[in-house]
Design a protein around this motif. Structure first.
Motif, PDB file in Angstrom:
ATOM      1  N   TYR A 379      10.937  -8.380 -53.249  1.00 55.87           N
ATOM      2  CA  TYR A 379      10.998  -8.652 -51.815  1.00 55.87           C
ATOM      3  C   TYR A 379       9.630  -8.445 -51.204  1.00 55.87           C
ATOM      4  CZ  TYR A 379      11.489  -3.613 -52.225  1.00 55.87           C
ATOM      5  OH  TYR A 379      11.312  -2.314 -52.590  1.00 55.87           O
ATOM      6  N   LYS A 381       7.685  -7.761 -47.233  1.00 60.44           N
ATOM      7  CA  LYS A 381       7.937  -7.459 -45.826  1.00 60.44           C
ATOM      8  C   LYS A 381       6.629  -7.553 -45.055  1.00 60.44           C
ATOM      9  CE  LYS A 381      11.010  -3.748 -47.325  1.00 60.44           C
ATOM     10  NZ  LYS A 381      11.192  -2.317 -47.231  1.00 60.44           N
ATOM     11  N   TYR A 387      11.744  -7.983 -43.387  1.00 65.74           N
ATOM     12  CA  TYR A 387      11.767  -8.762 -44.618  1.00 65.74           C
ATOM     13  C   TYR A 387      11.292 -10.185 -44.353  1.00 65.74           C
ATOM     14  CZ  TYR A 387      14.094  -5.174 -47.302  1.00 65.74           C
ATOM     15  OH  TYR A 387      14.365  -4.023 -47.978  1.00 65.74           O
ATOM     16  N   CYS A 390      13.068 -12.458 -50.075  1.00 64.87           N
ATOM     17  CA  CYS A 390      13.538 -11.629 -51.185  1.00 64.87           C
ATOM     18  C   CYS A 390      14.225 -12.534 -52.196  1.00 64.87           C
ATOM     19  CB  CYS A 390      14.501 -10.557 -50.693  1.00 64.87           C
ATOM     20  SG  CYS A 390      16.033 -11.214 -50.083  1.00 64.87           S
ATOM     21  N   PHE A 399      21.967  -5.461 -51.172  1.00 67.59           N
ATOM     22  CA  PHE A 399      22.507  -5.486 -49.814  1.00 67.59           C
ATOM     23  C   PHE A 399      23.870  -6.158 -49.732  1.00 67.59           C
ATOM     24  CE2 PHE A 399      17.805  -5.460 -48.799  1.00 67.59           C
ATOM     25  CZ  PHE A 399      17.791  -4.112 -48.512  1.00 67.59           C
ATOM     26  N   ASN A 410      14.485  -5.315 -40.434  1.00 66.81           N
ATOM     27  CA  ASN A 410      13.930  -4.217 -41.210  1.00 66.81           C
ATOM     28  C   ASN A 410      15.075  -3.462 -41.892  1.00 66.81           C
ATOM     29  OD1 ASN A 410      15.026  -2.329 -39.472  1.00 66.81           O
ATOM     30  ND2 ASN A 410      13.197  -2.264 -38.200  1.00 66.81           N
ATOM     31  N   ASP A 411      14.704  -2.496 -42.724  1.00 71.74           N
ATOM     32  CA  ASP A 411      15.722  -1.836 -43.547  1.00 71.74           C
ATOM     33  C   ASP A 411      16.819  -1.170 -42.723  1.00 71.74           C
ATOM     34  OD1 ASP A 411      15.150  -1.935 -46.538  1.00 71.74           O
ATOM     35  OD2 ASP A 411      13.184  -1.605 -45.681  1.00 71.74           O
ATOM     36  N   SER A 420      17.356   3.325 -46.927  1.00 72.66           N
ATOM     37  CA  SER A 420      16.569   2.562 -45.968  1.00 72.66           C
ATOM     38  C   SER A 420      15.459   3.423 -45.382  1.00 72.66           C
ATOM     39  CB  SER A 420      17.466   2.050 -44.852  1.00 72.66           C
ATOM     40  OG  SER A 420      18.392   1.139 -45.375  1.00 72.66           O
ATOM     41  N   CYS A 423      12.774   3.861 -47.819  1.00 67.90           N
ATOM     42  CA  CYS A 423      12.064   2.595 -47.977  1.00 67.90           C
ATOM     43  C   CYS A 423      10.976   2.468 -46.931  1.00 67.90           C
ATOM     44  CB  CYS A 423      13.030   1.426 -47.787  1.00 67.90           C
ATOM     45  SG  CYS A 423      13.584   0.772 -49.338  1.00 67.90           S
ATOM     46  N   ASP A 427       7.008   2.325 -47.450  1.00 65.33           N
ATOM     47  CA  ASP A 427       6.253   1.157 -46.978  1.00 65.33           C
ATOM     48  C   ASP A 427       5.067   1.612 -46.155  1.00 65.33           C
ATOM     49  OD1 ASP A 427       8.093  -0.441 -48.138  1.00 65.33           O
ATOM     50  OD2 ASP A 427       9.087  -1.081 -46.293  1.00 65.33           O
TER      51      ASP A 427
END
Ligand code: ADP
Length: 905
Positions: A379, A381, A387, A390, A399, A410-411, A420, A423, A427
């Motif tokens: 994926y 972002k 995102y 992906c 998901f 976003n997550d 999330s 994540c 990031d």
């Protein structure tokens, strides 16, 4: 007429505009040339601020409102065109713009009406007005081009040039321009204009325009040049020209397509780029309509653009397919605007871009398919964590959503959980540190737990600044589970290895990785020395075994195959020896290379001792056994000797008395015949004694033969004989005895004679035995048939009788020694059961076979098959024919037949 004049006069006098009437005179009042005022109205007087009387008859030039030159020009024009003239003029003296109407009420007389133009502020005027109003100077030349008079405006004085030739006051080039104009005016009588750059004023170099006309239309009178400074105008014009030229150049040089299209769509103007890109020349294009170029499917959209532009002005962009001259279409991106009259478009060929776009799309699709087929989770972002894209695995497995539902979010927006949050944290780290990061994480979509190994890396835009994060996660659930399992099994293995009696070791070729405590128990030494140097493992091998073991460990076979299986002795620190059994196995990598070796060493000392004991015991036992066997053998041999001796002795012992009895009986017989003194009873007893003696003799002979047969001493004297003859003569010899028993005996042969290798004594014993049985077990008036036939390679001899027969189940037994059929069937006391067993042995001595077939109560058939071989060499023929032989045979017959009762001997 007068009334009318009065009306006009009244009109003029009361008019709100200035009226002035001038007349060109020559020598009227002052005998001077020029224009004079002949009438003015009150409004004019007011304007000039002078009285009526004061003004009439004055030179117009004096009132400094209108120069003679100006008037001359106007009047010339009016006279020529025969119509009035209306001009706008600025009068510097009055500092005001006026609309001036000029007309000629009568020949040589001109009226001017001046109407104030209060609203006119902008000094835009007709060129001629400008010329007159802003003229800097007027130069009068005579016909020889010599300056007669010079008139300058006060603001711009001109240098003194009166009396000078034109060539003296101007440069050669300008003078030539003037002369050329003079000449032209001379011919055409029309005002001529020239423009030049000169230093007329002291103020500097300026551009001038000179309007040249003839003075008084008299060619001899000379020329008047009204000179105006047009520097500013010229400069502006020049600037405009330069700008226009620049624009045109730019228009042509622009690589894009440029065009102007009128309201109807006709192409008005276009640049050269069209030729290059579309193939049309500008000349061709201006004959075309834009609709001819646009693809029919794109027409509606371009019409929409046109309508919008008309409504809102501004710029509009539009892409349409355009027809090239070669007939193909290309994509053109138009940037259009509208100025109320024309549409202007600047366009570029974006076919290549479109093709790239298509290719890019295909590549994008390809990449998408590619990343979708990758089982890893991929994926990417943007910087804000939304995102951008992906692969399928992310959408479906992590998901459980569609890709469209993920993009742009976003997550946290997708799912608010620990995964999330982590994540986003990771990031941020990647974006801040601009570094690739690897970490493990756990995601728990409904119903499962997936462990991931994630690699996150920043990606950059063209300017080199970070644009977002690419993430690739690999499912390591199975790996973790198997690692866990490996750990568990390693632990189990260690526990096992630590507790087993055997020494287990694991090593590379140079390093001992692990050796279990079993080593210490067997060797009585610490494991440390092995960890220090792996070769110490071989240090304590007993010297007698060491060489062999080291040799094996150094063989190529061991190095390649990695297997080792040997027993050897080791020396303990106290000097005692232990037997060990070591097995080594290779551990290979995926390429088959040996990377480790594992060994297990077992203490087999007790086993070895037990083995030795067993071996020793076995040897001892074998020796005992052997001794026993040899004794037995010895005993057996002795026994055999004893038995043979016994039989030899027995036969001798038995034979001797019988022989003596028989001999005595014979003597009695002979004496009886000679003396003829005999009684019936004596004879009967003698007969019984004789028969029984024969029987005894037969029994003994048979027993002896059996013994010889068993001992392998039975003689077989074979030579080539005519077997038919032998069989026939024996049968004949017996015939008389059969007859005495009332049995018919016959002989039949399919062949007259046949020579085979045989022992005639044995053949005789065989046939006599069979015939004896055939008589013995026959019935009254029965018959016996001896039949001989030749088969392919054998001779068949069959002896069949019509006797009592043999039961089926006994047929196989009768050839066995001492075996007799049920005694009820046989006549009491007859036979010993040895006869047929000997017959079989004799037949087999000849390489033949005997079989029996019988029907109980009907008779029996014995068949003998003898092989036919041997030639006619060394043939024994009819030797049995002599007398002695016959006697001996009778003896033998008597002996064979001795157990048949009621036979006459
Ligand atoms: P023996 O001396 O008892 O005749 P053999 O070995 O010659 O011994 O015969 C074995 C037995 O086979 C005999 O006792 C008899 O029962 C049977 N046998 C042999 N020949 C005949 C025959 N031709 N007919 C019927 N029975 C026979």
């Amino acid at each position: 007429m007068n009334e009318k004049n009065d009306f006009y006069k009244g009109l003029i006098i009361n008019a709100p505009y200035a009226y002035v009437c001038v007349k060109e005179t020559h020598n009227t009042f002052e005998n001077s040339e020029g224009f004079f005022l002949i009438d003015v109205n009150p409004c004019f007087c007011k304007l000039i601020k002078a009285g009526h009387e004061e003004l009439i008859g004055r030179r117009t030039a004096d009132i400094e409102l209108l120069s003679d030159m100006d008037l001359e020009i106007y009047f010339d024009e009016i006279e020529k065109n025969k119509e009035e003239k209306v001009i706008k003029k600025f009068f510097p003296k009055l500092n005001q713009w006026y609309r001036v109407m000029i007309y000629s009420p009568e020949q040589g007389c001109f009226a001017l009406l001046l109407m104030e133009l209060a609203e006119e502020k902008d000094p835009i005027m007709e060129y001629s007005d400008l010329m007159l109003s802003v003229s800097d100077a007027i130069i009068e030349f005579d016909s020889n081009y010599i300056v007669k008079t010079v008139k300058t405006v006060p603001s711009c004085p001109i240098r003194e040039i009166t009396g000078k030739n034109i060539n003296q006051i101007f440069s050669k080039k300008i003078a030539a321009q003037y002369i050329k104009a003079f000449e032209k005016v001379h011919i055409t009588e029309v005002i001529e204009e020239i423009e030049y750059k000169d230093v007329l004023h002291k103020t500097g170099c300026s551009w001038y325009r000179a309007r040249i006309h003839m003075k008084n239309k008299n060619k001899r009178a000379g020329f008047i040049a009204v000179i105006t400074d047009i520097t500013k105008e010229k400069m502006a014009e020049l600037e405009l020209r330069i700008k226009t030229e620049e624009l045109e150049l730019f228009f042509e040089m622009l690589p894009g397509l440029l065009c102007a299209v009128d309201q109807e769509g006709n192409i008005v103007k276009c640049n050269k780029a069209w030729k290059e890109i579309m193939g049309y020349t500008p000349e061709e294009l201006v004959t075309m309509n834009i609709k001819d170029l646009i693809h029919e499917n794109d027409l509606s959209s371009i019409i929409k653009v046109v309508l919008e532009l008309k409504k809102h002005n501004g710029f509009k962009q539009h892409v349409s397919r355009c027809l090239k001259k070669d007939g193909s279409y290309c994509y053109i991106s138009w940037n259009c605007c509208y100025d109320g009259e024309c549409f202007y478009a600047i366009a570029s060929d974006i076919s290549k871009i479109k093709a790239f776009e298509k290719e890019l799309m295909a590549q994008k699709r390809f990449l998408k398919t590619l990343i979708d087929t990758i089982p890893d989770y991929i994926y990417y972002k943007d910087k804000e964590g939304r995102y951008l894209g992906c692969n399928k695995a992310v959408a479906e497995d992590i998901f459980m959503l569609k890709e469209e539902e993920i993009i742009g979010k976003n997550d946290i927006e997708i799912q608010d959980n620990e995964f999330s949050k982590n994540c986003i944290k990771q990031d941020r780290k990647v974006l801040e540190q601009k570094k690739t990061m690897i970490y493990e994480e756990k995601v728990e979509p409904p119903g499962k737990t997936i462990y991931l190994e994630t690699i996150k890396t920043p990606f950059y835009n063209d300017e080199g600044s970070v644009s977002g994060v690419i993430g690739v996660s690999r499912d390591i659930t199975n790996r973790l589970i198997s690692q866990e399992k490996i750990k568990e099994s390693e632990e189990r293995f260690r526990q096992l290895a630590e507790n087993i009696e055997e020494a287990f070791w694991l090593s590379t070729d140079t390093e001992m990785l692990y050796i279990s405590p079993g080593f210490e128990r067997i060797w009585d030494r610490s494991r440390d020395c092995i960890y220090e140097d792996i070769f110490n493992l071989r240090n304590y091998i007993y010297k007698e075994d060491k060489k062999k073991i080291l040799r094996i460990l150094n063989t190529k076979e061991y190095k390649v195959n990695g297997y080792f299986n040997e027993k050897y002795r080791i020396v303990k620190p106290d000097g005692t020896l232990r037997w060990v059994w070591e097995k080594i196995f290779p551990i290979r990598d995926e390429n088959g290379k040996i990377v480790r070796r594992a060994g297990i060493i077992e203490d087999i000392t007790t086993l070895k001792i037990a083995e030795e004991v067993v071996a020793r015991t076995r040897e001892e036992m074998m020796q005992v056994e052997l001794r026993k066997k040899s004794v037995e053998l010895q005993q057996l041999g002795e026994l055999e000797k004893l038995r043979t001796d016994f039989f030899a002795n027995l036969s001798h012992e038995l034979r001797t008395p019988i022989n003596l009895i028989l001999a005595a009986l014979k003597m009695i017989e002979i004496n009886d015949q000679e003396t003829e003194d005999k009684t019936m009873s004596n004879h009967k007893y003698l007969k019984i004694m004789k028969q029984n003696s024969y029987r005894l003799m037969r029994l003994i002979n048979n027993l002896i033969d059996v013994t010889r047969l068993d001992a392998g001493f039975l003689s077989f004297n074979a030579s080539t004989w005519d077997i038919i003859y032998i069989l026939k003569s024996i049968t004949h010899s017996v015939a008389i005895y059969a007859k005495s028993k009332n049995i018919a005996l016959s002989f039949e042969s399919e062949v007259d004679s046949i020579f085979i290798k045989c022992d005639p004594d044995k053949i005789e014993r065989i046939l006599l035995n069979l015939l004896s049985n055939a008589i013995k077990y026959n019935k009254d008036n029965g018959s016996i048939k001896v039949f001989v036939s030749k088969l392919d390679k054998e001779l068949l001899i069959s002896v069949s009788d019509t006797g009592i027969g043999i039961p089926k189940d006994k047929l196989n037994l009768i050839f066995e020694r001492f075996k007799q059929v049920d005694s009820r069937l046989t006549k009491e006391g007859e036979g010993s059961g040895i006869g047929l067993s000997l017959v079989k042995a004799f037949v087999e001595m000849h390489g033949g076979k005997i079989t029996v077939d019988s029907i109980l109560g009907m008779g029996t058939d014995f068949s003998i098959k003898l092989p036919i071989h041997g030639g006619k060499d060394c043939i024994n023929d009819r030797i049995m024919e002599n007398e002695d032989c016959d006697d001996l045979r009778i003896e033998r017959i008597r002996m064979e037949f001795s157990d048949i009762y009621g036979i006459e001997f």
